[in-house]
Design an enzyme around this catalytic site. Structure first.
Site, PDB file in Angstrom:
ATOM      1  N   CYS A  76       4.725 -47.757  13.537  1.00 22.00           N
ATOM      2  CA  CYS A  76       5.217 -47.088  14.747  1.00 22.00           C
ATOM      3  C   CYS A  76       6.242 -46.006  14.397  1.00 22.00           C
ATOM      4  O   CYS A  76       5.890 -44.976  13.841  1.00 22.00           O
ATOM      5  CB  CYS A  76       5.732 -48.103  15.759  1.00 22.00           C
ATOM      6  SG  CYS A  76       5.970 -47.399  17.406  1.00 22.00           S
ATOM      7  N   HIS A 174       1.008 -51.475  16.444  1.00 20.67           N
ATOM      8  CA  HIS A 174       1.811 -52.586  15.925  1.00 20.67           C
ATOM      9  C   HIS A 174       0.881 -53.704  15.449  1.00 20.67           C
ATOM     10  O   HIS A 174       0.449 -54.518  16.259  1.00 20.67           O
ATOM     11  CB  HIS A 174       2.738 -53.130  17.020  1.00 20.67           C
ATOM     12  CG  HIS A 174       3.869 -52.225  17.341  1.00 20.67           C
ATOM     13  ND1 HIS A 174       5.067 -52.283  16.671  1.00 20.67           N
ATOM     14  CD2 HIS A 174       3.986 -51.235  18.250  1.00 20.67           C
ATOM     15  CE1 HIS A 174       5.884 -51.360  17.160  1.00 20.67           C
ATOM     16  NE2 HIS A 174       5.247 -50.710  18.111  1.00 20.67           N
ATOM     17  N   GLU A 176       1.652 -56.366  13.935  1.00 20.03           N
ATOM     18  CA  GLU A 176       2.307 -57.659  14.150  1.00 20.03           C
ATOM     19  C   GLU A 176       2.158 -58.149  15.587  1.00 20.03           C
ATOM     20  O   GLU A 176       2.427 -59.314  15.869  1.00 20.03           O
ATOM     21  CB  GLU A 176       3.786 -57.577  13.747  1.00 20.03           C
ATOM     22  CG  GLU A 176       4.701 -56.880  14.717  1.00 20.03           C
ATOM     23  CD  GLU A 176       4.653 -55.355  14.701  1.00 20.03           C
ATOM     24  OE1 GLU A 176       5.471 -54.749  15.429  1.00 20.03           O
ATOM     25  OE2 GLU A 176       3.812 -54.770  13.983  1.00 20.03           O
TER      26      GLU A 176
END
Length: 192
Positions: A76, A174, A176
């Site tokens: 990001c 993202h 994650e």
């Protein structure tokens, strides 16, 4: 050991939690020696470009990041700061990726938040990942497509959602927060 770069940005703990779920040890650090000695480096972040770059420069981490020789993954804001320049705060960035970061025009809802697919994927970061898979995004700025682009996304404008130059990798999405597909991408990076 995996080093997660500590700087003036958010979302760092969620990356560490994702690594823990995969069974990898990591440390959140702004220590130059620890970063340079790590097996892998992750440069995540949610925040504002100019204040983040100021923090990196004040700590001497800008030169450290440019000199990393092990695999490094920006996420990001990390991707955006690895580019040449960002319109956000009129910011000169790290110059690892030969592209600029621009603000989305207000033709649709900005910021771009939520799930979106990517296309034109290539390279080892995307092993065992199908084109058109969905990833999670939260951003108002995007990197322009360039010769280092390894995946694209289309939201208002087509943009580079993943970029690679030598040992430097980065994603606008993202991983994650992107369920099984994001977990696979992190696993691919950790196994480089």
């Amino acid at each position: 050991m995996i080093a997660i770069i500590k700087y003036n940005a958010g979302n760092i703990r969620s990356v560490q939690n994702a690594l823990n779920r995969l069974g990898y040890e990591s440390m959140i650090t702004d220590d130059k020696t620890e970063i340079l000695n790590a097996d892998k480096v992750i440069f995540p972040g949610v925040g504002e470009a100019s204040s983040a770059m100021k923090y990196l420069k004040d700590k001497g981490l800008d030169d450290v990041i440019r000199s990393i020789e092990k695999p490094m993954l920006g996420i990001c804001l990390g991707l955006q700061l690895m580019c040449d320049y960002s319109e956000e705060g009129d910011t000169k960035c790290l110059g690892i990726f030969n592209t600029q970061v621009k603000k989305f025009p207000p033709k649709e809802k900005v910021p771009h938040i939520g799930w979106n697919s990517f296309a034109e994927i290539k390279g080892e970061l995307f092993q065992h990942i199908k084109p058109e898979s969905d990833m999670y995004y939260v951003h108002s700025y995007y990197a322009e497509k360039n010769e280092q682009t390894i995946a694209t996304c289309n939201y208002i404008e087509p943009f580079a959602t993943a970029i690679q130059h030598n040992n430097f990798y980065a994603t606008q999405f993202h991983p994650e927060k992107s369920a099984d597909v994001g977990t696979q991408l992190l696993k691919n990076f950790l196994e480089l």
